[in-house]
Write an enzyme that holds these catalytic residues in place. Sequence first.
Site, PDB file in Angstrom:
ATOM      1  CB  CYS A  82      13.402  44.283 -12.405  1.00  0.00           C
ATOM      2  SG  CYS A  82      13.804  43.679 -10.746  1.00  0.00           S
ATOM      3  CG  HIS A 169      18.292  44.845 -13.461  1.00  0.00           C
ATOM      4  ND1 HIS A 169      18.064  46.158 -13.112  1.00  0.00           N
ATOM      5  CD2 HIS A 169      17.467  44.103 -12.677  1.00  0.00           C
ATOM      6  CE1 HIS A 169      17.153  46.210 -12.147  1.00  0.00           C
ATOM      7  NE2 HIS A 169      16.777  44.968 -11.868  1.00  0.00           N
ATOM      8  CD  GLU A 171      19.065  47.805 -16.128  1.00  0.00           C
ATOM      9  OE1 GLU A 171      18.836  47.882 -14.908  1.00  0.00           O
ATOM     10  OE2 GLU A 171      18.524  46.950 -16.868  1.00  0.00           O
TER      11      GLU A 171
END
EC number: 2.6.1.85
Length: 723
Positions: A82, A169, A171
């Site tokens: 990001c 993302h 995660e």
Amino acid sequence: MRTLLVDNYDSFTYNLFHYLSRANGREPEVIRNDDPAWRPGLLDAFDNVVLSPGPGTPHRPADFGLCARIAEEGRLPVLGVCLGHQGMALAHGARVGRAPEPRHGRTSAVRHDGTGLFEGLPQPLEVVRYHSLAVTELPPELEATAWSEDGVLMALRHRTLPLWGVQFHPESIGTQDGHRLLANFRDLTERHGRTRHGGRAGHGTLPPPAPARETKATTGTPRRLRVIAKSLPTRWDAEVAFDSLFRTGDHPFWLDSSRPGGELGQLSMMGDASGPLARTAKADVHAGTVTVRADGASSTVESAFLTWLENDLAGLRTEVPELPFAFALGWVGCLGYELKAECDGDAAHRSPDPDAVLVFADRALVLDHRTRTTYLLALVEDDAEAEARAWLAAASATLDAVAGREPEPCPEAPVCTTGPVELRHDRDGYLKLIDVCQQEIAAGETYEVCLTNMAEADTDLTPWAAYRALRRVSPAPFAAFLDFGPMAVLSSSPERFLRIDRHGRMESKPIKGTRPRGATPQEDAALVRALATCEKDRAENLMIVDLVRHDLGRCAEVGSVVADPVFQVETYATVHQLVSTVTARLREDSSPVAAVRAAFPGGSMTGAPKIRTMQIIDRLEGGPRGVYSGAIGYFSLTGAVDLSIVIRTVVLSGGRLRYGVGGAVIALSDPADEFEETAVKAAPLLRLLDTAFPGRERPGKDLDGEPDDGTDAGAPKDLVLPG
């Protein structure tokens, strides 16, 4: 594999920490992007680097910090996520600007080239995006490797240097195969020949990150205490029991499951500060002091409150009998929102009330509503238990005397004089603040802002009479009554902030997304479907779930953080709510207070990224939240903790009534709907005062689906609301 994880002050960094630990077989070293101990030569201790997401823009040096030089040099494999991706691209000649639209907590189907980071991953790949900016133009040395369905660049690699970036993302719990992508980065590092062997990277070179490595407080010789207990079959009403045993005592408290039923409504606890070992502690964040009162004398120490609390608990060794619940006396009370100054926030506003008030309860009553059993608890030091056993006997006799007694009827006439309800920000002002929030979101400064307002009025309302009315019109699993001197807190909260059991199991249940109950079964079912499928509500909820995973992950055993179930519609007497559950296991080298510090204030009351968003909130709201948005509950002598989020709560102090309301502002928010949501959430206050919400332009349904016209429709027929 030795990984350096650079934190750009994000609220998802420790999700990356846990994913990288799984991929690498060891924990990464975490530093912030302005770490004063950092120097470039320390890179030689690592095999690769991950640059985290974060707020702001890579064009602003303060937002990207030391990441810029790491990305520019390309000395070893680097993965940017990001903001890290944008900054790495910018460092090598790319252009970064506004994306076609902000996308936060929303999923996209990404098409990729199937190589490098994407080797073996599904095509297309479902990912979660949190960004307002994007890489808009690439120089020849950078190559695009993935794109979203709306044409935004989602991943890139350098043609000659070991640099990779992803805009999405990996995660997030909503991203498909995020673990596999990070494992691919590990494999790319190995192919590059950077793998080193031996112990954990950075040992002896960088200070350990906090609070994930925060060790338990140490003190001198511990104070040895013992809990004695007596159980009785419950034959008395909870309100009658509190009124008879504790209400007129010193700092009485009642953690009141006024909506018994289900796992969340099983227990109620009540007590006060009247016992021989009782104490009270109050925090003043601006002064940096804690004032403790015991045996009629007060003393003030210079300390951060949570540090003081951790040291106090660490100095106690308590023998506890076998009990079917975690509460075995200890500290009970409230933590105000301004305590955020001890938790990476700023001391921006001074609350008119203490920033925290806790009672060290050495006498208490616990009601198990499921088994209909009452437990009386008393704390003794050394062998001096005669007084404690005398209290157990006296309390038992008092309960026997009120067995079967019904609570007194609520007053049949107004018991107070209350002035007009005023908002800190009127409707037009609040709509302007929402617009500013959305400008900040569009600029990449935040993903979600939990903006709030404060309703206030002059009143001589009696705390006990008001709470008795409140618990009837707005029963809740985490209701509470705290009568703490000049301040009284009357809560009807439905939301758990954080529970930690005596074995270190942690749980948080963030709520984002609410609908009223329908007037008919058909309307009710339609409202459930609408809540379950609404993209805006799911995006709000996902953002906070990912934030809570990070917050718990800062003090959690690697691999123990789990979000399951998520996006569940839970139905209560008055509302449907979108609730998710995040669990984790506390690290051996951490502590319950450290876990609270890492997670406070609750992310559902701030937004994300938490630190930057709290700064935006400080600027826009223009005043303190006080107890509202903080936490209410206990720190037990067993090591257990159970705290609620302070919402739907009346605070009485200095002849004034305050009631906070708010909602999550995201890019998809409609400002008028956001203001209406604050009015809906004020329903308990409106019923209590028999009034209307200031500035409300259209009639709506209150929290139980009844017309919210300022009447007390839906209240018990024998109840006349005070005020």
